[in-house]
Scaffold this motif. Structure first.
Motif, PDB file in Angstrom:
ATOM      1  N   GLN A  88       7.790  44.024  -0.695  1.00 15.74           N
ATOM      2  CA  GLN A  88       9.368  44.492  -0.409  1.00 15.74           C
ATOM      3  C   GLN A  88      10.057  43.918   0.685  1.00 15.74           C
ATOM      4  N   GLY A  89       9.067  43.038   1.454  1.00 21.67           N
ATOM      5  CA  GLY A  89       9.791  42.171   2.598  1.00 21.67           C
ATOM      6  C   GLY A  89       9.880  43.107   4.059  1.00 21.67           C
ATOM      7  N   THR A  90       8.986  43.930   4.116  1.00 15.84           N
ATOM      8  CA  THR A  90       9.034  44.888   5.219  1.00 15.84           C
ATOM      9  C   THR A  90       7.609  44.921   5.873  1.00 15.84           C
ATOM     10  N   ALA A  91       7.589  45.489   6.994  1.00 16.85           N
ATOM     11  CA  ALA A  91       6.404  45.707   7.884  1.00 16.85           C
ATOM     12  C   ALA A  91       5.335  46.471   7.292  1.00 16.85           C
ATOM     13  N   VAL A  92       4.027  46.249   7.191  1.00 19.24           N
ATOM     14  CA  VAL A  92       3.159  47.171   6.644  1.00 19.24           C
ATOM     15  C   VAL A  92       3.273  48.627   7.499  1.00 19.24           C
ATOM     16  N   GLU A  93       3.572  48.518   8.805  1.00 21.83           N
ATOM     17  CA  GLU A  93       3.499  49.809   9.436  1.00 21.83           C
ATOM     18  C   GLU A  93       4.508  50.585   8.851  1.00 21.83           C
ATOM     19  N   ILE A  94       5.640  50.240   8.435  1.00 21.54           N
ATOM     20  CA  ILE A  94       6.735  50.849   7.846  1.00 21.54           C
ATOM     21  C   ILE A  94       6.194  51.556   6.403  1.00 21.54           C
ATOM     22  N   VAL A  95       5.625  50.698   5.538  1.00 26.47           N
ATOM     23  CA  VAL A  95       4.963  51.467   4.446  1.00 26.47           C
ATOM     24  C   VAL A  95       4.077  52.423   4.837  1.00 26.47           C
ATOM     25  N   ALA A  96       3.117  52.051   5.766  1.00 29.31           N
ATOM     26  CA  ALA A  96       2.010  53.182   5.958  1.00 29.31           C
ATOM     27  C   ALA A  96       2.663  54.410   6.404  1.00 29.31           C
ATOM     28  N   GLN A  97       3.694  54.400   7.118  1.00 31.66           N
ATOM     29  CA  GLN A  97       4.142  55.544   7.690  1.00 31.66           C
ATOM     30  C   GLN A  97       4.940  56.438   6.714  1.00 31.66           C
ATOM     31  N   ARG A  98       5.764  55.678   5.796  1.00 31.77           N
ATOM     32  CA  ARG A  98       6.449  56.313   4.760  1.00 31.77           C
ATOM     33  C   ARG A  98       5.155  56.898   3.790  1.00 31.77           C
ATOM     34  N   ARG A  99       4.115  56.130   3.512  1.00 26.34           N
ATOM     35  CA  ARG A  99       3.101  56.853   2.732  1.00 26.34           C
ATOM     36  C   ARG A  99       2.563  58.101   3.339  1.00 26.34           C
ATOM     37  N   ALA A 100       2.459  57.974   4.650  1.00 29.36           N
ATOM     38  CA  ALA A 100       1.885  59.388   5.359  1.00 29.36           C
ATOM     39  C   ALA A 100       2.760  60.454   5.231  1.00 29.36           C
ATOM     40  N   LEU A 101       4.092  60.263   5.056  1.00 27.35           N
ATOM     41  CA  LEU A 101       5.056  61.264   4.982  1.00 27.35           C
ATOM     42  C   LEU A 101       4.971  61.789   3.521  1.00 27.35           C
ATOM     43  N   GLN A 102       4.591  60.870   2.505  1.00 24.27           N
ATOM     44  CA  GLN A 102       4.728  61.567   1.089  1.00 24.27           C
ATOM     45  C   GLN A 102       3.209  62.242   0.951  1.00 24.27           C
ATOM     46  N   ILE A 103       2.175  61.573   1.835  1.00 24.64           N
ATOM     47  CA  ILE A 103       0.812  62.621   1.572  1.00 24.64           C
ATOM     48  C   ILE A 103       1.083  63.862   2.438  1.00 24.64           C
ATOM     49  N   ALA A 104       1.812  64.073   3.359  1.00 23.05           N
ATOM     50  CA  ALA A 104       2.240  65.138   3.966  1.00 23.05           C
ATOM     51  C   ALA A 104       2.665  66.107   2.813  1.00 23.05           C
ATOM     52  N   GLU A 105       3.620  65.691   2.454  1.00 25.17           N
ATOM     53  CA  GLU A 105       4.439  66.292   1.610  1.00 25.17           C
ATOM     54  C   GLU A 105       3.661  67.062   0.410  1.00 25.17           C
ATOM     55  N   ASN A 106       2.780  66.295   0.059  1.00 25.64           N
ATOM     56  CA  ASN A 106       1.723  66.591  -0.956  1.00 25.64           C
ATOM     57  C   ASN A 106       0.498  67.220  -0.816  1.00 25.64           C
ATOM     58  N   ALA A 107       0.237  67.471   0.468  1.00 22.63           N
ATOM     59  CA  ALA A 107      -0.886  68.145   0.935  1.00 22.63           C
ATOM     60  C   ALA A 107      -1.059  69.527   0.517  1.00 22.63           C
ATOM     61  N   LYS A 108      -2.503  69.817   0.342  1.00 21.74           N
ATOM     62  CA  LYS A 108      -2.854  71.196   0.021  1.00 21.74           C
ATOM     63  C   LYS A 108      -2.632  72.275   1.281  1.00 21.74           C
ATOM     64  N   PRO A 109      -2.301  73.340   1.170  1.00 20.91           N
ATOM     65  CA  PRO A 109      -2.596  74.466   2.218  1.00 20.91           C
ATOM     66  C   PRO A 109      -3.812  74.308   2.639  1.00 20.91           C
ATOM     67  N   GLY A 110      -4.029  74.344   4.031  1.00 20.70           N
ATOM     68  CA  GLY A 110      -5.107  74.011   4.976  1.00 20.70           C
ATOM     69  C   GLY A 110      -5.612  72.738   5.219  1.00 20.70           C
ATOM     70  N   GLU A 111      -5.071  71.885   4.342  1.00 25.74           N
ATOM     71  CA  GLU A 111      -5.393  70.345   4.590  1.00 25.74           C
ATOM     72  C   GLU A 111      -4.854  69.970   6.318  1.00 25.74           C
ATOM     73  N   TRP A 112      -5.547  69.229   6.960  1.00 26.78           N
ATOM     74  CA  TRP A 112      -5.333  68.882   8.345  1.00 26.78           C
ATOM     75  C   TRP A 112      -4.369  67.423   8.204  1.00 26.78           C
ATOM     76  N   LEU A 113      -3.226  67.180   8.795  1.00 27.03           N
ATOM     77  CA  LEU A 113      -2.240  66.334   8.911  1.00 27.03           C
ATOM     78  C   LEU A 113      -1.838  66.080  10.444  1.00 27.03           C
ATOM     79  N   GLN A 114      -1.553  64.839  10.495  1.00 36.30           N
ATOM     80  CA  GLN A 114      -1.128  64.326  11.903  1.00 36.30           C
ATOM     81  C   GLN A 114       0.315  64.045  11.967  1.00 36.30           C
ATOM     82  N   ASP A 115       0.958  64.780  13.010  1.00 42.93           N
ATOM     83  CA  ASP A 115       2.420  64.684  12.914  1.00 42.93           C
ATOM     84  C   ASP A 115       2.917  63.210  13.507  1.00 42.93           C
ATOM     85  N   ALA A 116       4.033  62.529  13.534  1.00 50.54           N
ATOM     86  CA  ALA A 116       4.374  61.460  14.288  1.00 50.54           C
ATOM     87  C   ALA A 116       3.955  61.524  15.674  1.00 50.54           C
ATOM     88  N   GLY A 117       3.939  62.191  16.515  1.00 54.75           N
ATOM     89  CA  GLY A 117       3.518  62.391  17.834  1.00 54.75           C
ATOM     90  C   GLY A 117       1.940  62.355  17.973  1.00 54.75           C
TER      91      GLY A 117
END
Length: 123
Positions: A88-117
């Protein structure tokens, strides 16, 4: 507008992931990740690991019984993110951060996630 831009980028990342999975290069990675998935699901359900804000697995507490599995999964995820970023001609960090958002959206109740901070929370 910002949400629309986010959704468009997320769709692009998903399309990149699908294209990556379709390539011969990734068949070994896909198989390894599929084999690890049941154990990862167990560890998440037990609260031992969570998903960090970079799209990688991380230990939530002191119990690090599955370090080898976590390291292997993260290595493969980084390979996938790198291939998508290159495609896609972009930075790995951007792909990883966007994937983290997708994972968070699809996480099951009770799963641990880390926010942007960097703060851990349970969904």
């Amino acid at each position: 507008m910002n949400r629309t831009r986010h959704l468009c980028f997320a769709a692009t990342v998903v399309a990149g992931i699908l294209l990556f999975w379709a390539s011969a290069y990734c068949s070994d990675i896909k198989a390894r990740m599929k084999d690890r998935l049941p154990r990862i699901i167990e560890l998440k359900a037990a609260g031992i690991i969570g998903e960090n804000n970079q799209g990688l697995l991380a230990f939530v507490g002191a119990d690090q019984q599955a370090q080898t599995l976590v390291d292997a999964e993260n290595k493969d995820r980084q390979l996938v993110y790198g291939a998508i970023a290159k495609q896609q001609g972009t930075a790995v960090e951007i792909v990883a951060q966007r994937r983290a958002l997708q994972i968070a959206e699809n996480a099951k109740p009770g799963e641990w996630l880390q926010d942007a901070g960097g703060k851990w929370y349970q969904k």
